[in-house]
Design an enzyme around this catalytic site. Structure first.
Site, short mmCIF file in Angstrom:
data_model
loop_
_atom_site.label_atom_id
_atom_site.label_comp_id
_atom_site.label_asym_id
_atom_site.label_seq_id
_atom_site.Cartn_x
_atom_site.Cartn_y
_atom_site.Cartn_z
NE ARG A 45 5.81 1.01 -1.28
CZ ARG A 45 6.93 0.73 -0.65
NH1 ARG A 45 8.06 1.24 -1.07
NH2 ARG A 45 6.95 -0.04 0.41
CB CYS A 84 -0.87 0.02 1.24
SG CYS A 84 -1.93 -1.43 1.35
CD1 TRP A 95 -0.60 -6.53 -1.16
CD2 TRP A 95 0.09 -6.01 -3.22
NE1 TRP A 95 -0.03 -7.64 -1.71
CE2 TRP A 95 0.41 -7.36 -2.95
CE3 TRP A 95 0.43 -5.45 -4.44
CZ2 TRP A 95 1.07 -8.17 -3.88
CZ3 TRP A 95 1.09 -6.28 -5.36
CH2 TRP A 95 1.40 -7.61 -5.08
CE LYS A 120 16.45 -16.40 -7.22
NZ LYS A 120 15.25 -17.14 -7.03
CE LYS A 179 9.03 -10.92 -9.92
NZ LYS A 179 10.03 -11.70 -9.19
CG ASN A 186 0.39 2.33 3.70
OD1 ASN A 186 -0.67 2.27 3.09
ND2 ASN A 186 1.49 2.90 3.21
N GLY A 187 -0.35 -0.88 6.67
CA GLY A 187 -0.02 -1.76 7.80
C GLY A 187 -1.22 -2.63 8.15
CD GLU A 227 14.92 -20.04 -5.02
OE1 GLU A 227 14.55 -20.82 -5.90
OE2 GLU A 227 14.77 -18.81 -5.12
CG HIS A 243 24.75 -42.33 -5.82
ND1 HIS A 243 25.02 -43.67 -5.60
CD2 HIS A 243 24.32 -41.84 -4.63
CE1 HIS A 243 24.74 -43.98 -4.34
NE2 HIS A 243 24.31 -42.89 -3.74
CD GLU A 253 16.21 -16.83 -11.39
OE1 GLU A 253 15.11 -16.51 -11.88
OE2 GLU A 253 16.43 -16.82 -10.17
#
Ligand code: F6R
Length: 604
Positions: free
Chosen positions: A27, A2, A75, A484, A599, A99-100, A480, A503, A487
């Site tokens: 945002r 937000c 948001w 990263k 994205k 906000n929050g 992951e 193995h 990428e």
């Protein structure tokens, strides 16, 4: 996430508010609104979707001369992205933007409703304006009512409130969410939740501190600290570079997003954890009736969080769990039975392959759940139920905070299901919850750790490849970490289960093969350590990440002391993200927009 703007002055208030909101678009948001008080009359506009919809609604509204206004981009967290849920929220004669999250909103709402107050929205925010108007009835003045209201709120907030009886005053409060006051030589007063809307309008800004509250008028800025003691606002010169301001001082959005993980995980947890229970308002426990298997389906990073989740569901919820790569699942004619809960995981909620598998599961009559970061996305709209991860918009193409919040949701969900299935005792759940609450502090980036990784990254810019290895839930984390790195650095990297190296892959071991070894103290430490020793004996260059020093490593990244393996998981996640970031920066790559990647992958 937000965004908030506010303005008090003689200029075109509507335009200032709308252009301020525009600066906050980066945002992310799903609805927006403004309220302007001019010549004793309130004008309020709200619209779902992009700001252009709000601009359209306000096109015949003209402000001239003195006016004040507040604006917001929302948001969605509590309640869907609808006009009614969009801010500003109205009481009888006041408007608020926030906000929050107000943690005690349910209690306050109940009391207000018992006193006859009608609520229009599903938001936590609406209680603020009603509580203020209730307090106004007994307070000496509006400011006293506002101060009393602030004291009654628990949670995180940045708040602007305007009320009809005070046509030249904006009330404000800040606790846990950012809020700035901006000023200029024309004596106008501006508010915003970050620098960007103020650039070009203000010369100086004051970054409010937690607990600060007060009011502004054309003549005055009255500021009080959390104890109600009056203080001077401290102003600093505002830098006029917008992109820099959006990055809030970080070199790349990815870096900013890594640093934001503590606060977004707090948002993910907010209102969902009590001392001994996990609450998901958005779920009906009957979703799990008749369910004997969970099938998790996703792509990329979301797939790695699905794989991590499978360890948690089997370990804690004692429920059979399978994982699927969406692009494979689509075409392999899978067997789907109705005792399976189908869970799709997606940051964007739009990934074509994952969306298609969700449609398949629905067509096969399975119950469906989506773990997603974007409300109203295609997947959220399609699934029977959804849990929002609340990471806020992620701008860096390489996912960081979205992954962190997915893991947090899955850990919570595994406990939620454990309670339903009776697979963990109440004390065990309570102990997990206590540990969960520690996560935000364990993902906080320390200067020391960042500096160390920055320094050692220079040794990892060449070689013939990286192996990221780990055991158990540290295996998907290794996957992951490798994703990263490839990428954003374009270096070859693979994630492997530590025990699997012998193995075959160990044949590659030599000093130019870099092994990033995840060695958690609290999960199979000795087993993982002996796998790393096998590699070290074959002269692979080892970078160990652990809280226990490891003498066979060439490099060592020490994480903070943790007494639970999941805290080690989050600490190591941050170390891996920073390592990729620093290697990529040294290689001169565009960290936020790596080559060949998008994205949101809305094609097969
Ligand atoms: C990696 C990354 C991608 C996404 C994948 C799925 O950093 O971001 O691997 O995780 O494209 O995207 P979502 O989660 O939006 O379905």
């Amino acid at each position: 996430m937000c965004g908030i703007v506010g303005y008090l002055g003689e200029k075109n208030t509507k335009e200032i508010l709308l252009s301020g909101l525009k600066e906050l678009e980066y945002r992310g948001y799903d609805s927006a609104g403004i309220a302007v008080l001019q010549n004793g009359t309130f004008h309020n506009f709200k619209a779902v979707g992009k700001l252009i919809n709000l601009e359209e609604k306000t096109k015949d509204f003209v402000t001239s001369g003195f006016a004040m206004g507040i604006g917001h981009t929302r948001w969605a967290t509590h309640g869907k992205p609808t006009e009614l849920n969009a801010h500003p929220h109205l009481g009888e004669f006041s408007y608020v933007v926030h906000n929050g999250i107000i943690e005690n909103y349910a209690e306050l709402k109940k009391e207000l409703q018992a006193g006859g107050t009608a609520f229009l929205s599903q938001t936590d925010t609406e209680v603020i304006v009603h509580q203020f108007e209730k307090n106004q009835k007994t307070a000496k003045n509006s400011f006293e009512a506002f101060a009393k209201t602030i004291k009654e709120l628990h949670g995180a907030y940045a708040i602007l409130l305007v009320t009809k009886g005070e046509a030249e005053t904006i009330f404000f409060a800040k606790h846990g969410s950012p809020l700035l006051i901006g000023v200029n030589e024309a004596n106008e007063k501006y508010f915003a939740s970050s620098d960007t809307p103020l650039i070009g309008h203000c010369t100086n800004v004051s970054y409010l501190e937690d607990g600060d509250y007060g009011y502004v008028t054309p003549q005055e800025i009255a500021l009080f600290d959390k104890n109600g003691i009056k203080k001077e606002a401290k102003f600093v010169t505002l830098s006029q570079n917008k992109i820099l301001a959006q990055k809030e001082g970080y070199r790349f959005f990815m870096e900013k997003e890594i640093y934001e993980q503590g606060s977004v995980i707090s948002d993910t947890l907010m209102g969902r954890v009590t001392e001994n229970e996990i609450l998901f308002d958005e779920l009906d426990a009957s979703l799990f009736d008749g369910i004997s298997e969970i099938k998790l389906c996703a792509c990329g990073t979301s797939y790695h969080s699905a794989m991590s989740a499978s360890y948690l569901f089997e370990r804690y919820s004692k429920i059979k769990t399978s994982i699927e790569v969406a692009s494979e699942f689509r075409y392999r004619e899978p067997i789907m039975t109705k005792d399976t809960l189908f869970v799709a995981i997606s940051q964007s909620g739009e990934t074509a392959d994952t969306l298609e598998t969700l449609k398949m599961a629905k067509a096969a009559g399975l119950k469906t759940l989506v773990i997603c970061n974007v409300d109203n996305s295609s997947m959220v709209r399609l699934a029977d139920a959804s849990i929002l991860t609340r990471a806020g918009i992620e701008k860096g193409v390489a996912s960081t905070k979205a992954f962190a919040t997915q893991i947090t949701v899955f850990w919570m969900l595994s406990l939620y299901v454990a309670k339903i299935k009776g697979s963990l005792a109440q004390e065990q759940i309570a102990s997990h919850i206590a540990t969960l609450r520690e996560v935000p502090s364990h993902v906080k980036v320390s200067d020391e750790m960042h500096e160390r990784i920055k320094r050692l990254s220079k040794r990892y810019l060449h070689g013939h490849g990286f192996f990221f290895i780990g055991r158990d839930i540290f295996y998907p984390l290794a996957l992951e970490g490798a994703l990263k790195l490839k990428e954003i650095s374009y270096l070859h990297a693979e994630g492997y289960p530590a025990g699997e190296m012998k193995h075959g892959p160990i044949a590659l071991a030599d000093p130019e093969l870099f092994t990033i070894a995840l060695l958690p103290k609290h999960l199979h430490y000795e087993k993982a350590k002996s796998n790393v020793e096998e590699l070290s004996a074959r002269d692979s260059t080892i970078c160990a990440i652990s809280q226990i020093p490891f003498d066979k490593a060439d490099d060592f990244i020490e994480i903070s002391p943790c007494d639970h393996y999941m805290l080690e998981f989050f600490e190591m996640m941050v170390a891996l993200q920073l390592l990729s970031l620093e290697i990529s920066i040294r290689l001169g790559n565009d960290v936020d927009m790596p080559r060949n990647l998008a994205k949101s992958v809305t094609v097969e």
